[in-house]
Design a protein around this motif. Structure first.
Motif, PDB file in Angstrom:
ATOM      1  N   ASP A 153       6.857  21.197  69.510  1.00  0.00           N
ATOM      2  CA  ASP A 153       6.610  22.358  68.641  1.00  0.00           C
ATOM      3  C   ASP A 153       7.775  23.340  68.697  1.00  0.00           C
ATOM      4  O   ASP A 153       8.269  23.786  67.670  1.00  0.00           O
ATOM      5  CB  ASP A 153       5.332  23.092  69.087  1.00  0.00           C
ATOM      6  CG  ASP A 153       4.086  22.435  68.519  1.00  0.00           C
ATOM      7  OD1 ASP A 153       4.234  21.511  67.683  1.00  0.00           O
ATOM      8  OD2 ASP A 153       2.977  22.830  68.914  1.00  0.00           O
ATOM      9  N   LEU A 154       8.197  23.675  69.905  1.00  0.00           N
ATOM     10  CA  LEU A 154       9.315  24.610  70.055  1.00  0.00           C
ATOM     11  C   LEU A 154      10.550  24.086  69.336  1.00  0.00           C
ATOM     12  O   LEU A 154      11.239  24.812  68.625  1.00  0.00           O
ATOM     13  CB  LEU A 154       9.665  24.812  71.534  1.00  0.00           C
ATOM     14  CG  LEU A 154       8.861  25.799  72.367  1.00  0.00           C
ATOM     15  CD1 LEU A 154       9.511  25.958  73.741  1.00  0.00           C
ATOM     16  CD2 LEU A 154       8.790  27.161  71.681  1.00  0.00           C
ATOM     17  N   LEU A 155      10.831  22.787  69.526  1.00  0.00           N
ATOM     18  CA  LEU A 155      12.093  22.222  69.023  1.00  0.00           C
ATOM     19  C   LEU A 155      12.046  21.929  67.525  1.00  0.00           C
ATOM     20  O   LEU A 155      13.076  21.664  66.915  1.00  0.00           O
ATOM     21  CB  LEU A 155      12.454  20.970  69.827  1.00  0.00           C
ATOM     22  CG  LEU A 155      12.923  21.293  71.252  1.00  0.00           C
ATOM     23  CD1 LEU A 155      12.931  20.045  72.123  1.00  0.00           C
ATOM     24  CD2 LEU A 155      14.307  21.950  71.240  1.00  0.00           C
ATOM     25  N   GLN A 156      10.859  21.966  66.944  1.00  0.00           N
ATOM     26  CA  GLN A 156      10.802  21.886  65.478  1.00  0.00           C
ATOM     27  C   GLN A 156      11.220  23.216  64.862  1.00  0.00           C
ATOM     28  O   GLN A 156      11.680  23.278  63.727  1.00  0.00           O
ATOM     29  CB  GLN A 156       9.399  21.499  65.024  1.00  0.00           C
ATOM     30  CG  GLN A 156       9.153  19.993  65.179  1.00  0.00           C
ATOM     31  CD  GLN A 156       7.712  19.621  64.912  1.00  0.00           C
ATOM     32  OE1 GLN A 156       7.049  20.239  64.091  1.00  0.00           O
ATOM     33  NE2 GLN A 156       7.232  18.619  65.621  1.00  0.00           N
ATOM     34  N   ALA A 157      11.072  24.298  65.632  1.00  0.00           N
ATOM     35  CA  ALA A 157      11.370  25.629  65.104  1.00  0.00           C
ATOM     36  C   ALA A 157      12.732  26.160  65.548  1.00  0.00           C
ATOM     37  O   ALA A 157      13.247  27.124  64.982  1.00  0.00           O
ATOM     38  CB  ALA A 157      10.276  26.600  65.540  1.00  0.00           C
ATOM     39  N   ARG A 158      13.299  25.546  66.571  1.00  0.00           N
ATOM     40  CA  ARG A 158      14.536  26.082  67.163  1.00  0.00           C
ATOM     41  C   ARG A 158      15.543  24.975  67.391  1.00  0.00           C
ATOM     42  O   ARG A 158      15.161  23.840  67.658  1.00  0.00           O
ATOM     43  CB  ARG A 158      14.243  26.685  68.542  1.00  0.00           C
ATOM     44  CG  ARG A 158      13.255  27.785  68.549  1.00  0.00           C
ATOM     45  CD  ARG A 158      12.943  28.159  69.999  1.00  0.00           C
ATOM     46  NE  ARG A 158      11.965  29.239  70.049  1.00  0.00           N
ATOM     47  CZ  ARG A 158      11.418  29.676  71.168  1.00  0.00           C
ATOM     48  NH1 ARG A 158      11.758  29.147  72.325  1.00  0.00           N
ATOM     49  NH2 ARG A 158      10.544  30.660  71.138  1.00  0.00           N
ATOM     50  N   GLU A 159      16.829  25.355  67.403  1.00  0.00           N
ATOM     51  CA  GLU A 159      17.847  24.352  67.680  1.00  0.00           C
ATOM     52  C   GLU A 159      17.857  23.974  69.161  1.00  0.00           C
ATOM     53  O   GLU A 159      17.982  22.806  69.522  1.00  0.00           O
ATOM     54  CB  GLU A 159      19.215  24.884  67.260  1.00  0.00           C
ATOM     55  CG  GLU A 159      20.259  23.793  67.249  1.00  0.00           C
ATOM     56  CD  GLU A 159      21.563  24.260  66.633  1.00  0.00           C
ATOM     57  OE1 GLU A 159      22.547  23.502  66.689  1.00  0.00           O
ATOM     58  OE2 GLU A 159      21.611  25.395  66.123  1.00  0.00           O
ATOM     59  N   TRP A 160      17.756  24.987  70.010  1.00  0.00           N
ATOM     60  CA  TRP A 160      17.703  24.748  71.456  1.00  0.00           C
ATOM     61  C   TRP A 160      16.411  25.347  71.989  1.00  0.00           C
ATOM     62  O   TRP A 160      15.756  26.121  71.293  1.00  0.00           O
ATOM     63  CB  TRP A 160      18.925  25.367  72.147  1.00  0.00           C
ATOM     64  CG  TRP A 160      20.216  24.758  71.684  1.00  0.00           C
ATOM     65  CD1 TRP A 160      21.084  25.283  70.756  1.00  0.00           C
ATOM     66  CD2 TRP A 160      20.777  23.498  72.075  1.00  0.00           C
ATOM     67  NE1 TRP A 160      22.147  24.431  70.563  1.00  0.00           N
ATOM     68  CE2 TRP A 160      21.986  23.328  71.366  1.00  0.00           C
ATOM     69  CE3 TRP A 160      20.383  22.495  72.971  1.00  0.00           C
ATOM     70  CZ2 TRP A 160      22.802  22.203  71.519  1.00  0.00           C
ATOM     71  CZ3 TRP A 160      21.193  21.377  73.123  1.00  0.00           C
ATOM     72  CH2 TRP A 160      22.389  21.247  72.410  1.00  0.00           C
ATOM     73  N   LEU A 161      16.074  25.009  73.221  1.00  0.00           N
ATOM     74  CA  LEU A 161      14.741  25.374  73.708  1.00  0.00           C
ATOM     75  C   LEU A 161      14.473  26.873  73.704  1.00  0.00           C
ATOM     76  O   LEU A 161      13.398  27.316  73.324  1.00  0.00           O
ATOM     77  CB  LEU A 161      14.521  24.838  75.130  1.00  0.00           C
ATOM     78  CG  LEU A 161      13.845  23.482  75.224  1.00  0.00           C
ATOM     79  CD1 LEU A 161      13.579  23.143  76.674  1.00  0.00           C
ATOM     80  CD2 LEU A 161      12.536  23.467  74.439  1.00  0.00           C
ATOM     81  N   ALA A 162      15.468  27.680  74.101  1.00  0.00           N
ATOM     82  CA  ALA A 162      15.222  29.121  74.184  1.00  0.00           C
ATOM     83  C   ALA A 162      15.601  29.842  72.902  1.00  0.00           C
ATOM     84  O   ALA A 162      15.360  31.036  72.775  1.00  0.00           O
ATOM     85  CB  ALA A 162      15.981  29.720  75.369  1.00  0.00           C
ATOM     86  N   GLY A 163      16.220  29.130  71.941  1.00  0.00           N
ATOM     87  CA  GLY A 163      16.613  29.793  70.692  1.00  0.00           C
ATOM     88  C   GLY A 163      17.851  29.176  70.068  1.00  0.00           C
ATOM     89  O   GLY A 163      17.925  27.966  69.878  1.00  0.00           O
ATOM     90  N   LYS A 164      18.835  30.031  69.806  1.00  0.00           N
ATOM     91  CA  LYS A 164      20.025  29.589  69.063  1.00  0.00           C
ATOM     92  C   LYS A 164      21.088  28.945  69.928  1.00  0.00           C
ATOM     93  O   LYS A 164      22.019  28.331  69.420  1.00  0.00           O
ATOM     94  CB  LYS A 164      20.637  30.794  68.339  1.00  0.00           C
ATOM     95  CG  LYS A 164      19.760  31.284  67.194  1.00  0.00           C
ATOM     96  CD  LYS A 164      20.434  32.438  66.454  1.00  0.00           C
ATOM     97  CE  LYS A 164      19.406  33.147  65.582  1.00  0.00           C
ATOM     98  NZ  LYS A 164      19.592  34.595  65.580  1.00  0.00           N
ATOM     99  N   ARG A 165      21.030  29.175  71.219  1.00  0.00           N
ATOM    100  CA  ARG A 165      22.068  28.705  72.108  1.00  0.00           C
ATOM    101  C   ARG A 165      21.546  27.732  73.136  1.00  0.00           C
ATOM    102  O   ARG A 165      20.461  27.932  73.673  1.00  0.00           O
ATOM    103  CB  ARG A 165      22.599  29.879  72.928  1.00  0.00           C
ATOM    104  CG  ARG A 165      23.874  30.436  72.444  1.00  0.00           C
ATOM    105  CD  ARG A 165      24.225  31.551  73.404  1.00  0.00           C
ATOM    106  NE  ARG A 165      25.089  32.490  72.754  1.00  0.00           N
ATOM    107  CZ  ARG A 165      26.416  32.421  72.811  1.00  0.00           C
ATOM    108  NH1 ARG A 165      27.007  31.481  73.513  1.00  0.00           N
ATOM    109  NH2 ARG A 165      27.154  33.303  72.184  1.00  0.00           N
ATOM    110  N   MET A 166      22.373  26.746  73.457  1.00  0.00           N
ATOM    111  CA  MET A 166      22.060  25.887  74.589  1.00  0.00           C
ATOM    112  C   MET A 166      22.062  26.767  75.852  1.00  0.00           C
ATOM    113  O   MET A 166      22.949  27.616  76.011  1.00  0.00           O
ATOM    114  CB  MET A 166      23.120  24.804  74.712  1.00  0.00           C
ATOM    115  CG  MET A 166      22.817  23.795  75.791  1.00  0.00           C
ATOM    116  SD  MET A 166      24.110  22.525  75.863  1.00  0.00           S
ATOM    117  CE  MET A 166      25.477  23.527  76.496  1.00  0.00           C
ATOM    118  N   SER A 167      21.087  26.548  76.738  1.00  0.00           N
ATOM    119  CA  SER A 167      20.967  27.422  77.914  1.00  0.00           C
ATOM    120  C   SER A 167      20.449  26.638  79.110  1.00  0.00           C
ATOM    121  O   SER A 167      20.136  25.451  79.019  1.00  0.00           O
ATOM    122  CB  SER A 167      20.009  28.576  77.610  1.00  0.00           C
ATOM    123  OG  SER A 167      18.674  28.092  77.613  1.00  0.00           O
TER     124      SER A 167
END
Lengths: 229, 229
Positions: A153-167
């Motif tokens: 679900d998270l990754l259908q809405a976002r590129e990376w888990l926490a948002g726009k940046r790999m973290s």
């Protein structure tokens, strides 16, 4: 300034893998010392009283070594001392989200999913505790699916888990998932967004050393190091 | 800029207590919402999918609220957004030591000591699971002593747990110990250095709200809020 770095780790430990990914992404050279930490080797317990991995030692050419025990101390130090490339977004909300997920994997995911699977598949083998208990494995696999629904679900809405940046949050998830995948326990087909995200991570240079990990007596699934699985 | 802060917490939860101590030391005003998180109230699970406390919400006069879920996100945000007074030393080795100890309390201390005691004395009562199991309590008390020997050694050599400065590590230790002390399970006499250190913390203004915590049906030991115990 030259710094000699040594990481004491266990190749199939999710926390150790997160430290290796962070060092790799920040392009910091280091020597790996693979340790059988469950035998409580003196070299390790002298460095870290808890006897756990990972432990990173940074030795500058002059001055005392800096001993970083436990994943949290390692990740936070790397981000503070080597901010480029950053592994936390500048936005406070995205930083908070990455840290929420770090806690999620360290506690919830480990208690409900990976803990069961890795205890049955790794610890029992290494400690000579007999063959895996199927009821426990089933508990772990059921728990894993619940978590994968959330991640998908998270990754259908976002590129990376926490948002726009790999973290660090992506490394936490990928480290746990990669060890489960080593044993062939990842139900990839049911979670396409997780699979796409994992393919992106798997093809990064920092991930390559993890894909060549092998432990005597523990054989990886056939697709484990396949970039197109 | 005015920010309205609300902390969702449970008074006898060690993680919640660490958040309250950090907010107090940084002199950040906040409203406390005490939550029965084990009943999974909707207000809380909407904010934090894990359903756990603490959760801190910062609402600026304009702009969206910042929701900080789990202790790690709260502590790291407070240190980044309100660096004065600092709750981590500037020295990288002392920062690493504080973070090592944070992991120690979150994992080792909780698994080997406070987890047993608080499960028997709080969770069983709140969830109606019957009276404490004496064998489990004994396990927790034995584990606690082992940890207190370690802490006493550290505190004989250092002013604060991680070194020269009071830090998040002290709050982690004091939060766990203060809940155990609520139930009268701290063997103070055997650990004089721990006692001296705890008296110093107990007399700080940020600690006062913790000493007035009471939960219906759970009575604190007589000396719990006594500064000279």
């Amino acid at each position: 300034m030259t710094i000699d770095r040594t990481l004491h780790h266990f190749p199939l430990d999710p926390a150790s893998r997160q430290a290796r990914l962070a060092l790799g992404e920040k392009r910091l050279p280091f020597v790996e010392v693979s340790t059988r930490y469950w035998e409580r080797p003196k070299e390790l317990t002298r460095l870290n009283p808890s006897g756990m991995v990972p432990v990173l030692v940074e030795k500058p050419a002059d001055g005392p070594p800096l001993v970083l025990c436990e994943l949290r101390a390692i990740l936070d130090h790397l981000e503070e001392a080597y901010p480029d490339p950053p592994l936390l977004a500048p936005d406070p909300a995205e930083r908070a989200e990455a840290r929420r997920l770090l806690t999620w994997f360290e506690r919830k995911f480990e208690f409900e999913a990976s803990g069961y699977i890795l205890h049955e598949k790794i610890e029992k083998r290494l400690l000579g505790l007999g063959s895996p208990d199927l009821a426990n494995l089933r508990m772990g696999r059921d728990g894993l699916k619940n978590h994968l629904f959330m991640l998908d679900d998270l990754l259908q809405a976002r590129e990376w888990l926490a948002g726009k940046r790999m973290s660090f949050a992506d490394f936490a998830a990928a480290a746990h998932i990669s060890v489960i995948d080593y044993f062939g326990d990842m139900p990839w087909r049911e979670f396409p967004a997780v699979k796409t995200w994992y393919m992106k991570l798997k093809s990064r240079p920092a991930f390559r050393p993890l894909l060549s990990d092998r432990w005597p007596g523990l054989h990886p699934a056939g697709h484990y190091d396949d970039l197109d699985f």
